[in-house]
Enzyme design. Structure first.
Site, mmCIF file in Angstrom:
data_model
loop_
_atom_site.group_PDB
_atom_site.id
_atom_site.type_symbol
_atom_site.label_atom_id
_atom_site.label_comp_id
_atom_site.label_asym_id
_atom_site.label_seq_id
_atom_site.Cartn_x
_atom_site.Cartn_y
_atom_site.Cartn_z
ATOM 1 N N HIS A 82 -12.283 8.244 -9.786
ATOM 2 C CA HIS A 82 -13.137 8.192 -10.922
ATOM 3 C C HIS A 82 -14.584 7.808 -10.662
ATOM 4 C CE1 HIS A 82 -13.009 7.088 -15.612
ATOM 5 N NE2 HIS A 82 -14.020 7.393 -15.021
ATOM 6 N N GLU A 86 -13.011 13.913 -17.696
ATOM 7 C CA GLU A 86 -12.738 12.738 -18.523
ATOM 8 C C GLU A 86 -13.452 13.096 -19.872
ATOM 9 O OE1 GLU A 86 -14.895 9.168 -17.411
ATOM 10 O OE2 GLU A 86 -13.508 7.942 -18.692
ATOM 11 N N ASP A 134 -16.015 4.182 -11.293
ATOM 12 C CA ASP A 134 -16.358 4.847 -12.610
ATOM 13 C C ASP A 134 -18.053 4.714 -12.384
ATOM 14 O OD1 ASP A 134 -16.381 5.745 -15.331
ATOM 15 O OD2 ASP A 134 -16.019 3.946 -16.296
HETATM 16 ZN ZN LIG Z 1 -15.728 7.347 -16.463
#
Ligand SMILES: [Zn+2]
Length: 402
Positions: free
Chosen positions: A76, A146, A291
């Protein structure tokens, strides 16, 4: 072209030997270890004294008494080094790949944000083209979508204007555009049509994750029954755990078949909550992710995440229009591993498992990545005694060293 054919193309032509440190293997720690990589693949991983091959002409990497561990796999990551998956270019993906290689990432899923369908089709095509190509850094393993099939109630730093329930024709077009490289999708199971979408995606080998979701425990459990097997950045952008309504967090923790992501930067999730999640799921079901957004490695300023402005200041990324909302991170895999060990107290081998073997298994590449064993890809990270990345090797090529 398959990945294995490609490895032969971009794997180092010279043998690479990494030694002089403690080696982490699936069988345990080897105090004076060595890893030998030939043709992009691991030929030997074990005690240096047991290696009898010919090192003449080999590239030598001295671990200087640190740790030799498997390359990190980030499931991610949006961006870094000024590039972002949503830029939909090979150059941008290379910027991400080179930025994160400096912090131990050797492979990653290029991750999108919520956007109009046509935009996502362009991104899927760009990611497909990048899979198997040499980036000068980490390898692009595939697409992580996502959104956009997520809940406006748990938008986080994603644009609610483009959020919508999953539509079968959109899924088919995305699947075709990604051409077999679509590996992960984060969606909200409580949306109309989501349970059918989960079943459709799971049947096609796309790992379905519950994310940006306001699902109740029952709704999340229905998603899991339909085939959802992962939870996107556990605790963040999802209904939390209440003892009478355990929410998405409770469903992810209580279902053994579900793996979870953690953003271990000490800002997204309290260290005690990280410890709780690891105690509950174990290293085999917990994947560290970053992230990270594009500003990693760039000065403070205003940057785009999708079409939203993000203010980056003092190591933190917040939505410019709503400064209380965290907008992705500036985290790297190396820092996440170090944080888990130093601050949360997780043993290094377990933290490394969460950064390598577990993410590899989640997306079905454990046959070639995630551990230091003969036959696997030559993706290796050397950490110093302070657990900072000292060198990164992808397919036998040194892509970073300091
Ligand atoms: Zn994300």
């Amino acid at each position: 072209m398959t990945m294995s054919e490609n490895l032969a193309t971009f794997g180092a032509t010279r043998r690479t030997v990494i030694r002089g440190g403690r080696l982490l293997t699936p069988a345990g720690i080897v105090d004076d270890g060595a890893v030998v990589i030939d043709g992009g693949r691991i030929l030997f991983a074990g005690p240096a004294s047991a290696w009898r091959g010919n090192d003449a002409g080999a590239v030598l990497v001295d671990a200087r008494g640190g740790w030799i561990v498997p390359g990190f796999i980030d499931l991610h990551v949006h961006g870094g080094g000024g590039g972002d998956t949503m830029d939909a270019t090979f150059d941008a993906l290379c910027a991400v790949a080179r930025c994160h290689a400096q912090y131990g990432t050797t492979a990653f899923l290029a991750t999108t944000v919520t956007a109009p369908h046509d935009r996502l089709l362009e991104v899927a095509a760009a990611v497909r083209e990048a899979v198997g190509r040499w980036t000068g850094g980490a390898q692009v393993l595939g697409l992580h979508l996502e959104g956009p099939y997520v809940s406006p109630k748990r938008a986080g730093a994603q644009n609610t204007a483009h959020m919508r329930p999953p539509a079968p024709e959109e899924l088919e077009e995305l699947f075709a555009a990604a051409g077999g490289t679509w590996r992960l999708v984060a969606l909200a199971p409580e949306l109309p049509g989501a349970v059918d979408a989960i079943r459709w995606l799971a049947e096609r080998g796309v790992v379905v994750s519950i994310g940006h979701s306001d699902a109740t425990y029952e709704e999340a459990a229905a998603g899991i029954a339909a085939g959802a097997r992962h939870a996107t950045h556990l605790f963040n952008a999802m209904r939390g755990l209440h003892h009478r309504e355990p929410g998405v967090v409770g469903a992810a923790l209580a279902h053994a078949e579900v793996t979870v992501e953690l953003i271990a930067d000490g800002e997204h999730v309290h260290p005690a909550a990280l410890a709780l999640a690891v105690a509950c799921k174990g290293p085999q079901r917990t994947a560290l992710v970053t992230d990270c957004m594009r500003a990693r490695g760039l000065p403070d300023g205003v940057y785009k995440l999708g079409d939203l402005d993000v203010l980056v200041q003092g190591g933190k990324a917040r939505l410019a229009a709503s400064p209380d909302t965290i907008a992705g991170s500036l985290l790297t895999m190396g820092e996440a591993v170090r944080f888990l060990v130093r601050t949360v107290g997780v043993p290094l081998p377990e933290a490394v498992t969460m950064a390598s073997a577990t993410p590899a298994r989640i997306i079905g590449v454990a046959d070639r990545k995630g551990s230091l064993e003969p036959g696997k890809d030559g993706d290796v990270v050397v950490l110093d005694d302070d657990l900072r990345v000292q060198a990164t090797v992808v397919a036998g090529r040194i892509v970073y060293s300091r």
